[in-house]
Design a protein around this motif. Structure first.
Motif, PDB file in Angstrom:
ATOM      1  N   SER A  94      26.564  12.476  16.506  1.00  0.00           N
ATOM      2  CA  SER A  94      25.569  12.388  17.574  1.00  0.00           C
ATOM      3  C   SER A  94      25.867  11.237  18.520  1.00  0.00           C
ATOM      4  O   SER A  94      26.584  10.297  18.178  1.00  0.00           O
ATOM      5  N   ARG A  95      25.275  11.298  19.722  1.00  0.00           N
ATOM      6  CA  ARG A  95      25.544  10.307  20.763  1.00  0.00           C
ATOM      7  C   ARG A  95      24.320   9.481  21.143  1.00  0.00           C
ATOM      8  O   ARG A  95      24.429   8.511  21.873  1.00  0.00           O
ATOM      9  N   GLY A  96      23.151   9.861  20.682  1.00  0.00           N
ATOM     10  CA  GLY A  96      21.928   9.168  21.083  1.00  0.00           C
ATOM     11  C   GLY A  96      21.695   7.885  20.328  1.00  0.00           C
ATOM     12  O   GLY A  96      22.238   7.662  19.244  1.00  0.00           O
ATOM     13  N   GLU A  97      20.861   7.027  20.876  1.00  0.00           N
ATOM     14  CA  GLU A  97      20.478   5.792  20.203  1.00  0.00           C
ATOM     15  C   GLU A  97      19.369   6.021  19.183  1.00  0.00           C
ATOM     16  O   GLU A  97      19.132   5.188  18.318  1.00  0.00           O
ATOM     17  N   VAL A  98      18.670   7.144  19.311  1.00  0.00           N
ATOM     18  CA  VAL A  98      17.667   7.558  18.332  1.00  0.00           C
ATOM     19  C   VAL A  98      18.007   8.973  17.909  1.00  0.00           C
ATOM     20  O   VAL A  98      18.293   9.832  18.750  1.00  0.00           O
ATOM     21  N   VAL A  99      17.986   9.234  16.612  1.00  0.00           N
ATOM     22  CA  VAL A  99      18.287  10.561  16.079  1.00  0.00           C
ATOM     23  C   VAL A  99      17.008  11.133  15.481  1.00  0.00           C
ATOM     24  O   VAL A  99      16.408  10.521  14.583  1.00  0.00           O
ATOM     25  N   ALA A 100      16.574  12.289  15.980  1.00  0.00           N
ATOM     26  CA  ALA A 100      15.356  12.948  15.493  1.00  0.00           C
ATOM     27  C   ALA A 100      15.738  14.174  14.673  1.00  0.00           C
ATOM     28  O   ALA A 100      16.733  14.848  14.963  1.00  0.00           O
ATOM     29  N   PHE A 101      14.942  14.481  13.656  1.00  0.00           N
ATOM     30  CA  PHE A 101      15.203  15.594  12.755  1.00  0.00           C
ATOM     31  C   PHE A 101      14.043  16.586  12.800  1.00  0.00           C
ATOM     32  O   PHE A 101      12.874  16.196  12.737  1.00  0.00           O
ATOM     33  N   LEU A 102      14.401  17.876  12.886  1.00  0.00           N
ATOM     34  CA  LEU A 102      13.408  18.954  12.900  1.00  0.00           C
ATOM     35  C   LEU A 102      13.843  20.010  11.898  1.00  0.00           C
ATOM     36  O   LEU A 102      15.018  20.410  11.874  1.00  0.00           O
ATOM     37  N   ASP A 103      12.908  20.487  11.076  1.00  0.00           N
ATOM     38  CA  ASP A 103      13.221  21.561  10.136  1.00  0.00           C
ATOM     39  C   ASP A 103      13.611  22.836  10.879  1.00  0.00           C
ATOM     40  O   ASP A 103      13.127  23.095  11.983  1.00  0.00           O
ATOM     41  N   ASP A 104      14.432  23.650  10.220  1.00  0.00           N
ATOM     42  CA  ASP A 104      14.920  24.867  10.871  1.00  0.00           C
ATOM     43  C   ASP A 104      13.879  25.986  10.910  1.00  0.00           C
ATOM     44  O   ASP A 104      14.085  27.007  11.564  1.00  0.00           O
ATOM     45  N   ASP A 105      12.747  25.798  10.230  1.00  0.00           N
ATOM     46  CA  ASP A 105      11.681  26.796  10.272  1.00  0.00           C
ATOM     47  C   ASP A 105      10.397  26.183  10.836  1.00  0.00           C
ATOM     48  O   ASP A 105       9.292  26.497  10.412  1.00  0.00           O
ATOM     49  N   ALA A 106      10.586  25.286  11.817  1.00  0.00           N
ATOM     50  CA  ALA A 106       9.447  24.620  12.457  1.00  0.00           C
ATOM     51  C   ALA A 106       9.633  24.596  13.963  1.00  0.00           C
ATOM     52  O   ALA A 106      10.758  24.707  14.462  1.00  0.00           O
ATOM     53  N   VAL A 107       8.529  24.459  14.682  1.00  0.00           N
ATOM     54  CA  VAL A 107       8.581  24.294  16.136  1.00  0.00           C
ATOM     55  C   VAL A 107       7.805  23.030  16.494  1.00  0.00           C
ATOM     56  O   VAL A 107       6.767  22.724  15.897  1.00  0.00           O
ATOM     57  N   ALA A 108       8.337  22.302  17.457  1.00  0.00           N
ATOM     58  CA  ALA A 108       7.729  21.036  17.863  1.00  0.00           C
ATOM     59  C   ALA A 108       6.839  21.231  19.076  1.00  0.00           C
ATOM     60  O   ALA A 108       7.167  22.023  19.979  1.00  0.00           O
ATOM     61  N   GLU A 109       5.714  20.518  19.105  1.00  0.00           N
ATOM     62  CA  GLU A 109       4.874  20.530  20.299  1.00  0.00           C
ATOM     63  C   GLU A 109       5.589  19.806  21.441  1.00  0.00           C
ATOM     64  O   GLU A 109       6.507  19.018  21.226  1.00  0.00           O
ATOM     65  N   ARG A 110       5.153  20.069  22.672  1.00  0.00           N
ATOM     66  CA  ARG A 110       5.881  19.656  23.863  1.00  0.00           C
ATOM     67  C   ARG A 110       6.099  18.143  23.954  1.00  0.00           C
ATOM     68  O   ARG A 110       7.139  17.689  24.463  1.00  0.00           O
ATOM     69  N   ASP A 111       5.171  17.341  23.454  1.00  0.00           N
ATOM     70  CA  ASP A 111       5.287  15.884  23.563  1.00  0.00           C
ATOM     71  C   ASP A 111       5.818  15.229  22.291  1.00  0.00           C
ATOM     72  O   ASP A 111       5.689  14.013  22.122  1.00  0.00           O
ATOM     73  N   TRP A 112       6.416  15.999  21.427  1.00  0.00           N
ATOM     74  CA  TRP A 112       6.921  15.488  20.140  1.00  0.00           C
ATOM     75  C   TRP A 112       7.874  14.308  20.350  1.00  0.00           C
ATOM     76  O   TRP A 112       7.653  13.216  19.822  1.00  0.00           O
ATOM     77  N   LEU A 113       8.921  14.498  21.132  1.00  0.00           N
ATOM     78  CA  LEU A 113       9.891  13.429  21.356  1.00  0.00           C
ATOM     79  C   LEU A 113       9.300  12.284  22.178  1.00  0.00           C
ATOM     80  O   LEU A 113       9.672  11.119  21.994  1.00  0.00           O
ATOM     81  N   LYS A 114       8.387  12.608  23.065  1.00  0.00           N
ATOM     82  CA  LYS A 114       7.734  11.571  23.872  1.00  0.00           C
ATOM     83  C   LYS A 114       7.010  10.570  22.970  1.00  0.00           C
ATOM     84  O   LYS A 114       7.125   9.344  23.148  1.00  0.00           O
ATOM     85  N   HIS A 115       6.274  11.068  21.999  1.00  0.00           N
ATOM     86  CA  HIS A 115       5.541  10.180  21.100  1.00  0.00           C
ATOM     87  C   HIS A 115       6.495   9.411  20.188  1.00  0.00           C
ATOM     88  O   HIS A 115       6.238   8.235  19.874  1.00  0.00           O
ATOM     89  N   PHE A 116       7.567  10.039  19.751  1.00  0.00           N
ATOM     90  CA  PHE A 116       8.564   9.302  18.992  1.00  0.00           C
ATOM     91  C   PHE A 116       9.096   8.129  19.817  1.00  0.00           C
ATOM     92  O   PHE A 116       9.177   6.992  19.342  1.00  0.00           O
ATOM     93  N   ALA A 117       9.472   8.416  21.069  1.00  0.00           N
ATOM     94  CA  ALA A 117      10.089   7.393  21.925  1.00  0.00           C
ATOM     95  C   ALA A 117       9.167   6.210  22.146  1.00  0.00           C
ATOM     96  O   ALA A 117       9.615   5.055  22.200  1.00  0.00           O
ATOM     97  N   GLU A 118       7.873   6.465  22.269  1.00  0.00           N
ATOM     98  CA  GLU A 118       6.922   5.373  22.494  1.00  0.00           C
ATOM     99  C   GLU A 118       6.941   4.365  21.345  1.00  0.00           C
ATOM    100  O   GLU A 118       6.751   3.165  21.559  1.00  0.00           O
TER     101      GLU A 118
END
Length: 333
Positions: free
Chosen positions: A76-100
């Motif tokens: 990976s190339r990012g400074e933060v690595v996020a993980f999502l299960d393969d049988d899940a869907v994330a809400e639209r602001d999922w990464l936004k809240h992580f970043a905060e």
């Protein structure tokens, strides 16, 4: 990062990727790490051949979720690595809240809230919310809001890259391996290890970072519940062997002495009030505790006889153009 292993979840995988690509805070890239399944890797490569933001990788280590994650981290190339299960869907602001959460430089990991989507359309009446971790979801007993925790939950989590530089990767031989016994706790072991090497590290859960996790009918059955709780006991024994009983069972003590007795009391109260499922929930909590305790005892005996059953992969810098896999010969459960 989304780790995948079976074509049986094809539609789920596509939905998971779509939810990441629709984030209000776009991801730098989406990595699909395929666990030793060439037909699935080829199919995904064709599916996303024109998608510049999606990369399909093969697990470069031994079979299993931990080695797959380590492969993705290193590539990976990012400074933060996020993980999502393969049988899940994330809400639209999922990464936004992580970043905060990473506005504070001490924060090394941020997790979120995972909500079950029951295949039958509703929660089984007997299934206690205190045991939603059995199906990979946020359980009753976790504090609400944005709070400091011992460990995040792996299917809905993120880490700074520097966390892996400091502590190494996920331990192989402790987590899931396809359809074999449903072990877990690899993220618990990593978080405890991280806190040891970085005592100033802050780990958070922000319940605004929401994903919706599909629970198939097979996992709504009591047989799976019993198997999964027993496997959790086995996993906890491995973690305690590695990091010590004090840290390895720190959160579990509060859970078993406060959260679960309260759950039994609620179930019995509901039974007395003739509410559906009350007695079943109380009984399931007791059965879950017994199964987990049995797994822990068996796992502790095995660990004493055979020593640690897993190894930690040293990870490289993960700079573009370099790919690092799990350590060759790593044991895997």
């Amino acid at each position: 990062m989304i780790c995948v292993y079976t074509e049986d979840r094809w539609e789920d995988i596509l939905a998971a990727v779509s939810s990441v690509r629709a984030q209000s805070r776009p991801a730098l890239e989406t990595l699909l790490v395929v666990d030793h399944n060439e037909p699935l890797r080829d199919r995904l490569t064709r599916q996303y051949k024109d998608a510049g933001d999606v990369r399909v990788l093969a697990n470069a280590g031994p079979r299993g979720l931990s080695a797959g994650r380590n492969t993705g981290i290193a590539a990976s190339r990012g400074e933060v690595v996020a993980f999502l299960d393969d049988d899940a869907v994330a809400e639209r602001d999922w990464l936004k809240h992580f970043a905060e959460g990473y506005a504070d430089p001490r924060v090394m990991a941020v997790g979120g809230r995972t909500v079950p989507i029951w295949a039958s359309g509703r929660r089984p009446a007997w299934f206690p919310e205190e045991f939603d971790w059995v199906v990979g979801c946020t359980y009753r007993g976790l504090p609400p809001g944005r709070v400091r925790v011992r460990n995040v939950l792996g299917g809905n989590a993120s880490f700074r890259r520097s966390a892996f530089d400091a502590a190494g990767g996920f331990a192989t031989g402790i987590g899931r391996d396809g359809d074999k016994r449903p072990l877990g706790c690899e993220e618990t072991e990593l978080c405890i290890r991280l806190s040891r090497v970085r005592p100033d590290a802050v780990l958070l859960i922000d319940d605004r970072a929401v994903i919706h996790h599909r629970v198939p009918e097979a996992r709504e059955r009591f047989g799976y519940f019993r198997t999964r709780t027993y496997a959790e006991g086995l996993s906890k024994a491995l973690v305690a062997r590695s990091v010590g009983v004090g840290k390895g069972l720190e959160s579990e003590r509060r859970y078993t002495t406060r959260v679960l007795p309260a759950g039994v009391a609620r179930g019995l109260r509901d039974a007395l009030l003739a509410r559906p499922g009350g007695a079943g929930r109380a009984g399931a909590i007791v059965a879950g505790v017994v199964a987990a305790a049995g797994g822990y005892l068996v796992g502790s005996v095995r660990a004493r006889r055979g020593g640690a059953a897993f190894s930690v992969a040293p990870l490289g810098t993960g700079r573009p153009g370099r790919t690092h896999g799990a350590a060759p010969g790593s044991a895997h459960g």
